[in-house]
Design an enzyme around this catalytic site. Sequence first.
Site, PDB file in Angstrom:
ATOM      1  N   HIS A  98      -7.243   3.280   3.736  1.00 47.01           N
ATOM      2  CA  HIS A  98      -7.024   4.109   4.934  1.00 47.01           C
ATOM      3  C   HIS A  98      -8.341   4.423   5.655  1.00 47.01           C
ATOM      4  O   HIS A  98      -8.333   4.731   6.843  1.00 47.01           O
ATOM      5  CB  HIS A  98      -6.377   5.445   4.556  1.00 47.01           C
TER       6      HIS A  98
ATOM      7  N   ASP B 293       0.868  -1.173   0.000  1.00 41.22           N
ATOM      8  CA  ASP B 293       0.000   0.000   0.000  1.00 41.22           C
ATOM      9  C   ASP B 293       0.905   1.223   0.000  1.00 41.22           C
ATOM     10  O   ASP B 293       2.116   1.106   0.213  1.00 41.22           O
ATOM     11  CB  ASP B 293      -0.887   0.004   1.260  1.00 41.22           C
ATOM     12  N   SER B 294       0.318   2.395  -0.186  1.00 42.88           N
ATOM     13  CA  SER B 294       1.116   3.621  -0.116  1.00 42.88           C
ATOM     14  C   SER B 294       1.601   3.896   1.307  1.00 42.88           C
ATOM     15  O   SER B 294       2.512   4.692   1.503  1.00 42.88           O
ATOM     16  CB  SER B 294       0.299   4.818  -0.602  1.00 42.88           C
TER      17      SER B 294
ATOM     18  N   CYS C 147     -10.966   3.189  -0.074  1.00 42.74           N
ATOM     19  CA  CYS C 147      -9.559   3.513   0.190  1.00 42.74           C
ATOM     20  C   CYS C 147      -9.237   2.777   1.473  1.00 42.74           C
ATOM     21  O   CYS C 147      -9.996   2.860   2.454  1.00 42.74           O
ATOM     22  CB  CYS C 147      -9.356   5.012   0.365  1.00 42.74           C
TER      23      CYS C 147
ATOM     24  N   GLU D 252      -2.420   9.141   8.082  1.00 44.90           N
ATOM     25  CA  GLU D 252      -0.953   9.005   8.087  1.00 44.90           C
ATOM     26  C   GLU D 252      -0.325   9.817   9.218  1.00 44.90           C
ATOM     27  O   GLU D 252       0.777   9.513   9.653  1.00 44.90           O
ATOM     28  CB  GLU D 252      -0.360   9.405   6.731  1.00 44.90           C
TER      29      GLU D 252
ATOM     30  N   CYS E  27      -4.189  -1.412  -1.862  1.00 47.17           N
ATOM     31  CA  CYS E  27      -4.290   0.027  -2.131  1.00 47.17           C
ATOM     32  C   CYS E  27      -5.193   0.194  -3.338  1.00 47.17           C
ATOM     33  O   CYS E  27      -4.868  -0.284  -4.432  1.00 47.17           O
ATOM     34  CB  CYS E  27      -2.904   0.589  -2.428  1.00 47.17           C
TER      35      CYS E  27
HETATM   36  N1  DGL Z   1      -4.662   3.467   0.816  1.00 47.29           N
HETATM   37  C1  DGL Z   1      -4.676   3.903  -0.530  1.00 47.29           C
HETATM   38  C2  DGL Z   1      -5.952   3.492  -1.234  1.00 47.29           C
HETATM   39  O1  DGL Z   1      -6.576   2.515  -0.873  1.00 47.29           O
HETATM   40  C3  DGL Z   1      -4.345   5.307  -0.910  1.00 47.29           C
HETATM   41  C4  DGL Z   1      -3.804   6.302  -0.049  1.00 47.29           C
HETATM   42  C5  DGL Z   1      -2.997   7.380  -0.749  1.00 47.29           C
HETATM   43  O2  DGL Z   1      -3.554   8.367  -1.255  1.00 47.29           O
HETATM   44  O3  DGL Z   1      -1.795   7.191  -0.748  1.00 47.29           O
HETATM   45  O4  DGL Z   1      -6.329   4.104  -2.196  1.00 47.29           O
END
Ligand code: DGL
Length: 274
Positions: free
Chosen positions: A190, A13-14, A188, A156, A77
């Site tokens: 997150h 993931d990012s 997402c 984050e 991600c």
């Molecule tokens: N967790 C990531 C997703 O599911 C993206 C987060 C980011 O913008 O880096 O899209």
Amino acid sequence: MASGVTRPIGMFDSGFGGLTVARAVIDLLPAEDLVYIGDTGRYPYGPKPAAEVRGYAHELAWSLVRDFDVKAIVIACNTAASVAFEELAAELPVPIISVIEPGAHALSLTTRNKKVGVIGTVGTIASGAYQRALAQADPALQLTATACPGFVEFVERGTTSGDEVAILAEALLAPVRDAGVDALLLGCTHYPYLSRVIADVMGPDVVLVSSGDETAFALAALLTKANSRQETGRTGIHQFLSSGDVQWFADLGRRLLGPELANAQQWTTGGITT
Ligand code: DGL
């Protein structure tokens, strides 16, 4: 090369978001070894051009194959999956799944009034990946898709509640709330960390759907089909890597994922460094 059964699962993931998927995989498949890379040195992916994110996804996926000899990859991600899944699936020597199909499937089964919402990063919503996946899951669905820039940055930083995030959520979620959706996909990885705030804005009649559990089920099915499930009765080894500040990754990651994230190692585009 170790046998298919004993090789680890790879995931990326990012940053911290994919830990929501890692949690579900560790719980469902406790005997499996896992290598997780959080690209915190280059996050956020959401606002970046698709070609740049695609490049990162290639580096991470190929590092998992070459440096860690994984038996399968989970793109944890949405942003990376929405721009790189098809080509990675075509070129990688191991099976790969993402969070998008399982999430879309779960959303289509959850709704009763057929009005559904998806929230995600700017990149994910702009890619049309959910629009396509949901049209395939159930063409009768009425979808409202909305980008939520800013949510990822809060997570984050370790901020998952409070006035600032609540005010942002009120503003960003207005289109999905006004559309009368009865099920909202957190598109997402997150966003599950913000689910209390999101649920407060959406109200008690809207079901929040996150893709972690569904993705873990899809991974289990994939490994079973490939005859590469670990023997039960062992505890898997979990390895966590970050391209950014490793101590921060371990400290916040442990708060978000739990005790399995005992420590983290540095990852660079060349693989692991000690
Ligand atoms: N967790 C990531 C997703 O599911 C993206 C987060 C980011 O913008 O880096 O899209």
